[in-house]
Design a protein around this motif. Structure first.
Motif, PDB file in Angstrom:
ATOM      1  N   TYR A   1      44.063 -33.921  45.978  1.00 26.92           N
ATOM      2  CA  TYR A   1      45.371 -34.197  46.556  1.00 26.92           C
ATOM      3  C   TYR A   1      46.466 -33.542  45.723  1.00 26.92           C
ATOM      4  CZ  TYR A   1      49.481 -36.840  48.120  1.00 26.92           C
ATOM      5  OH  TYR A   1      50.720 -37.200  48.606  1.00 26.92           O
ATOM      6  N   MET A   2      47.079 -32.515  46.245  1.00 28.59           N
ATOM      7  CA  MET A   2      48.216 -31.848  45.624  1.00 28.59           C
ATOM      8  C   MET A   2      47.951 -31.453  44.166  1.00 28.59           C
ATOM      9  SD  MET A   2      51.373 -34.045  47.309  1.00 28.59           S
ATOM     10  CE  MET A   2      52.609 -32.834  46.772  1.00 28.59           C
ATOM     11  N   GLY A   3      46.823 -30.776  43.955  1.00 28.85           N
ATOM     12  CA  GLY A   3      46.484 -30.270  42.643  1.00 28.85           C
ATOM     13  C   GLY A   3      45.883 -31.268  41.685  1.00 28.85           C
ATOM     14  N   ARG A   4      45.579 -32.451  42.144  1.00 27.49           N
ATOM     15  CA  ARG A   4      44.939 -33.464  41.302  1.00 27.49           C
ATOM     16  C   ARG A   4      43.913 -34.218  42.131  1.00 27.49           C
ATOM     17  NH1 ARG A   4      48.513 -38.378  42.067  1.00 27.49           N
ATOM     18  NH2 ARG A   4      50.227 -37.695  43.437  1.00 27.49           N
ATOM     19  N   LYS A   5      43.236 -35.163  41.532  1.00 27.54           N
ATOM     20  CA  LYS A   5      42.258 -35.966  42.245  1.00 27.54           C
ATOM     21  C   LYS A   5      42.651 -37.435  42.153  1.00 27.54           C
ATOM     22  CE  LYS A   5      38.392 -32.748  41.884  1.00 27.54           C
ATOM     23  NZ  LYS A   5      36.969 -32.557  41.514  1.00 27.54           N
ATOM     24  N   VAL A   6      42.507 -38.131  43.284  1.00 27.14           N
ATOM     25  CA  VAL A   6      42.929 -39.527  43.356  1.00 27.14           C
ATOM     26  C   VAL A   6      41.815 -40.390  43.944  1.00 27.14           C
ATOM     27  CG1 VAL A   6      45.367 -38.927  43.551  1.00 27.14           C
ATOM     28  CG2 VAL A   6      43.991 -39.172  45.625  1.00 27.14           C
ATOM     29  N   ASP A   7      41.822 -41.657  43.565  1.00 26.60           N
ATOM     30  CA  ASP A   7      40.906 -42.640  44.139  1.00 26.60           C
ATOM     31  C   ASP A   7      41.704 -43.487  45.125  1.00 26.60           C
ATOM     32  OD1 ASP A   7      39.130 -41.610  42.329  1.00 26.60           O
ATOM     33  OD2 ASP A   7      39.110 -43.364  41.015  1.00 26.60           O
TER      34      ASP A   7
ATOM     35  N   CYS B   1      45.642 -44.586  40.836  1.00 28.31           N
ATOM     36  CA  CYS B   1      45.955 -43.427  40.011  1.00 28.31           C
ATOM     37  C   CYS B   1      47.329 -43.640  39.368  1.00 28.31           C
ATOM     38  CB  CYS B   1      45.936 -42.153  40.842  1.00 28.31           C
ATOM     39  SG  CYS B   1      46.968 -42.234  42.324  1.00 28.31           S
ATOM     40  N   ASP B   2      47.708 -42.736  38.484  1.00 30.57           N
ATOM     41  CA  ASP B   2      48.968 -42.882  37.750  1.00 30.57           C
ATOM     42  C   ASP B   2      50.189 -42.495  38.568  1.00 30.57           C
ATOM     43  OD1 ASP B   2      47.625 -43.765  35.485  1.00 30.57           O
ATOM     44  OD2 ASP B   2      47.362 -41.727  34.700  1.00 30.57           O
ATOM     45  N   GLU B   3      50.066 -41.466  39.395  1.00 35.19           N
ATOM     46  CA  GLU B   3      51.208 -40.971  40.149  1.00 35.19           C
ATOM     47  C   GLU B   3      51.155 -41.418  41.609  1.00 35.19           C
ATOM     48  OE1 GLU B   3      51.850 -36.796  39.654  1.00 35.19           O
ATOM     49  OE2 GLU B   3      51.170 -36.814  37.572  1.00 35.19           O
ATOM     50  N   PRO B   4      52.302 -41.565  42.253  1.00 32.94           N
ATOM     51  CA  PRO B   4      52.327 -42.031  43.642  1.00 32.94           C
ATOM     52  C   PRO B   4      51.773 -40.997  44.621  1.00 32.94           C
ATOM     53  CG  PRO B   4      54.525 -41.379  42.940  1.00 32.94           C
ATOM     54  CD  PRO B   4      53.660 -41.342  41.711  1.00 32.94           C
ATOM     55  N   VAL B   5      51.414 -41.468  45.801  1.00 38.05           N
ATOM     56  CA  VAL B   5      50.939 -40.613  46.889  1.00 38.05           C
ATOM     57  C   VAL B   5      51.712 -40.995  48.146  1.00 38.05           C
ATOM     58  CG1 VAL B   5      48.636 -40.522  45.869  1.00 38.05           C
ATOM     59  CG2 VAL B   5      49.116 -42.187  47.676  1.00 38.05           C
ATOM     60  N   GLN B   6      51.547 -40.209  49.191  1.00 33.04           N
ATOM     61  CA  GLN B   6      52.050 -40.591  50.502  1.00 33.04           C
ATOM     62  C   GLN B   6      50.856 -40.839  51.415  1.00 33.04           C
ATOM     63  OE1 GLN B   6      55.225 -37.285  50.874  1.00 33.04           O
ATOM     64  NE2 GLN B   6      56.066 -38.959  52.117  1.00 33.04           N
TER      65      GLN B   6
ATOM     66  N   ILE C   1      54.085 -41.935  58.206  1.00 31.61           N
ATOM     67  CA  ILE C   1      53.967 -41.334  56.873  1.00 31.61           C
ATOM     68  C   ILE C   1      54.779 -42.177  55.899  1.00 31.61           C
ATOM     69  CG2 ILE C   1      54.415 -39.275  55.487  1.00 31.61           C
ATOM     70  CD1 ILE C   1      54.150 -37.738  58.236  1.00 31.61           C
ATOM     71  N   SER C   2      54.108 -42.665  54.872  1.00 28.51           N
ATOM     72  CA  SER C   2      54.730 -43.624  53.974  1.00 28.51           C
ATOM     73  C   SER C   2      55.649 -42.968  52.956  1.00 28.51           C
ATOM     74  CB  SER C   2      53.646 -44.414  53.227  1.00 28.51           C
ATOM     75  OG  SER C   2      53.096 -43.632  52.170  1.00 28.51           O
ATOM     76  N   LYS C   3      56.502 -43.775  52.358  1.00 31.01           N
ATOM     77  CA  LYS C   3      57.240 -43.355  51.177  1.00 31.01           C
ATOM     78  C   LYS C   3      56.228 -43.089  50.062  1.00 31.01           C
ATOM     79  CE  LYS C   3      61.473 -46.027  51.916  1.00 31.01           C
ATOM     80  NZ  LYS C   3      62.315 -47.142  51.380  1.00 31.01           N
ATOM     81  N   PRO C   4      56.571 -42.260  49.072  1.00 29.98           N
ATOM     82  CA  PRO C   4      55.677 -42.123  47.920  1.00 29.98           C
ATOM     83  C   PRO C   4      55.489 -43.481  47.248  1.00 29.98           C
ATOM     84  CG  PRO C   4      57.308 -40.368  47.937  1.00 29.98           C
ATOM     85  CD  PRO C   4      57.733 -41.345  48.994  1.00 29.98           C
ATOM     86  N   GLY C   5      54.261 -43.804  46.950  1.00 27.14           N
ATOM     87  CA  GLY C   5      53.972 -45.090  46.331  1.00 27.14           C
ATOM     88  C   GLY C   5      52.491 -45.215  46.026  1.00 27.14           C
ATOM     89  N   LYS C   6      52.099 -46.396  45.620  1.00 26.85           N
ATOM     90  CA  LYS C   6      50.707 -46.628  45.254  1.00 26.85           C
ATOM     91  C   LYS C   6      50.001 -47.608  46.181  1.00 26.85           C
ATOM     92  CE  LYS C   6      51.191 -45.447  40.379  1.00 26.85           C
ATOM     93  NZ  LYS C   6      50.932 -45.871  38.970  1.00 26.85           N
ATOM     94  N   GLN C   7      50.738 -48.156  47.150  1.00 26.02           N
ATOM     95  CA  GLN C   7      50.080 -48.998  48.138  1.00 26.02           C
ATOM     96  C   GLN C   7      50.921 -49.070  49.405  1.00 26.02           C
ATOM     97  OE1 GLN C   7      50.318 -52.677  45.523  1.00 26.02           O
ATOM     98  NE2 GLN C   7      50.804 -53.596  47.502  1.00 26.02           N
ATOM     99  N   VAL C   8      50.254 -49.406  50.494  1.00 26.00           N
ATOM    100  CA  VAL C   8      50.935 -49.548  51.775  1.00 26.00           C
ATOM    101  C   VAL C   8      50.172 -50.587  52.589  1.00 26.00           C
ATOM    102  CG1 VAL C   8      49.628 -47.782  53.053  1.00 26.00           C
ATOM    103  CG2 VAL C   8      52.039 -48.214  53.630  1.00 26.00           C
ATOM    104  N   LYS C   9      50.870 -51.238  53.508  1.00 26.17           N
ATOM    105  CA  LYS C   9      50.255 -52.297  54.320  1.00 26.17           C
ATOM    106  C   LYS C   9      50.742 -52.205  55.754  1.00 26.17           C
ATOM    107  CE  LYS C   9      51.942 -56.458  53.990  1.00 26.17           C
ATOM    108  NZ  LYS C   9      52.310 -57.801  53.456  1.00 26.17           N
TER     109      LYS C   9
END
Length: 285
Positions: free
Chosen positions: A158-164, A186-191, A252-260
């Motif tokens: 994902y965007m030059g890195r790997k995320v779980d 992960c450390d950085e947010p995703v969408q 499409i979510s805001k950048p963050g680490k969780q969504v519901k």
């Protein structure tokens, strides 16, 4: 002493009664042995053809949901004609005769979309599937008055890195709506991307916080074609844009680490929630 014994007995009876009223269940098994399991993993990330009902599944009395154990990671729907638990008895696929006798069926068609509330990622321009992975794990848990399934996709590019990414779907007794949550471990947010798919000829309904569809899916495994309602309910402030690619309405979510979000479904075979009008009326309550 007598009061203590009475209290213990009361609590025990309350627990037994609550468990007896738990109208939710889980199902996860390999087709090779049909033995129910709590967790199944695969480094390939794809057990679509060898795992029971193509992935983990959960249900309450109103519907069942499954997460595809493949690059799709989509959520599919099993619709019911009457309120009852069916997964353990029919493993998602009742015969044509059983469907006509009142058992549910797989009327929903996911295709290449997120299905109903499935989760993927967004890189600013396009959808990013939860694939490839270094490992994918499905897990199911039945609790006192609810059940949930999880799918963990590890090392997704994902965007030059790997995320779980962990996706959890929870169903509740007496509650038609199911909760879908996604977590970026992960450390950085995703969408995140989620939404609901649709097919030609279906009715659609959209307001702030609700997207719904109603109509026939081009299904090929059910005994008959039956109209299906599907909806996703969400907090508008959690999402920054919507997209329509001709097969699905995407959030499409805001950048963050969780969504519901919450998802719901109904079908034309049900006695009360059997039209778009009735479905929307139920959802807006």
């Amino acid at each position: 002493m007598m009061k203590r014994i009475t209290l213990v007995l009361f609590v025990a009876l309350l627990v037994i009664q609550t468990q007896a009223q738990n109208k939710t269940d889980v199902s996860l098994f390999m087709r090779s042995d049909s033995l129910q399991q709590a967790e199944i993993s695969a480094e390939s990330g794809d057990l679509y053809s060898t795992i029971g009902h193509h992935g983990p599944a959960v249900e309450n009395e109103w519907l069942a949901l499954r997460l595809y154990f493949s690059e799709k990671a989509a959520i599919d729907v099993y619709s019911k004609a009457k309120a009852q638990l069916e997964l353990k008895a029919k493993t998602w696929y009742p015969t044509a005769e059983e469907q006509k006798e009142g058992w549910g069926a797989d009327y929903y068609k996911v295709g290449q979309t997120v299905g109903l509330g499935g989760v993927r990622l967004w890189d600013g321009e396009k959808v990013v599937p939860l694939n490839p992975v270094s490992n994918r794990t499905a897990r199911v848990v039945k609790e006192v008055n609810s059940s949930y399934m999880e799918m963990l996709s590890e090392d997704v590019p994902y965007m030059g890195r790997k995320v779980d990414i962990l996706v959890r779907v929870t169903v509740y007794s007496g509650e038609r709506n199911a909760k879908v949550e996604a977590f970026a471990l992960c450390d950085e947010p995703v969408q995140f991307v989620t939404g609901v798919n649709y097919h030609e000829g279906q009715e659609t309904y959209k307001t702030d916080g609700l997207m719904a569809t109603w109509g026939l899916h081009p299904e090929d495994v059910a005994a008959e074609l039956v109209e299906i309602g599907a909806a996703i309910m969400y907090e508008p402030a959690d999402f920054v844009q919507t997209e329509d690619d001709g097969t699905q309405f995407m959030l499409i979510s805001k950048p963050g680490k969780q969504v519901k979000a919450w998802v719901s479904s109904a079908c034309g075979r049900e006695a009360e929630v059997n039209t778009m009008k009735n479905f929307i009326s139920f959802l807006e309550k």
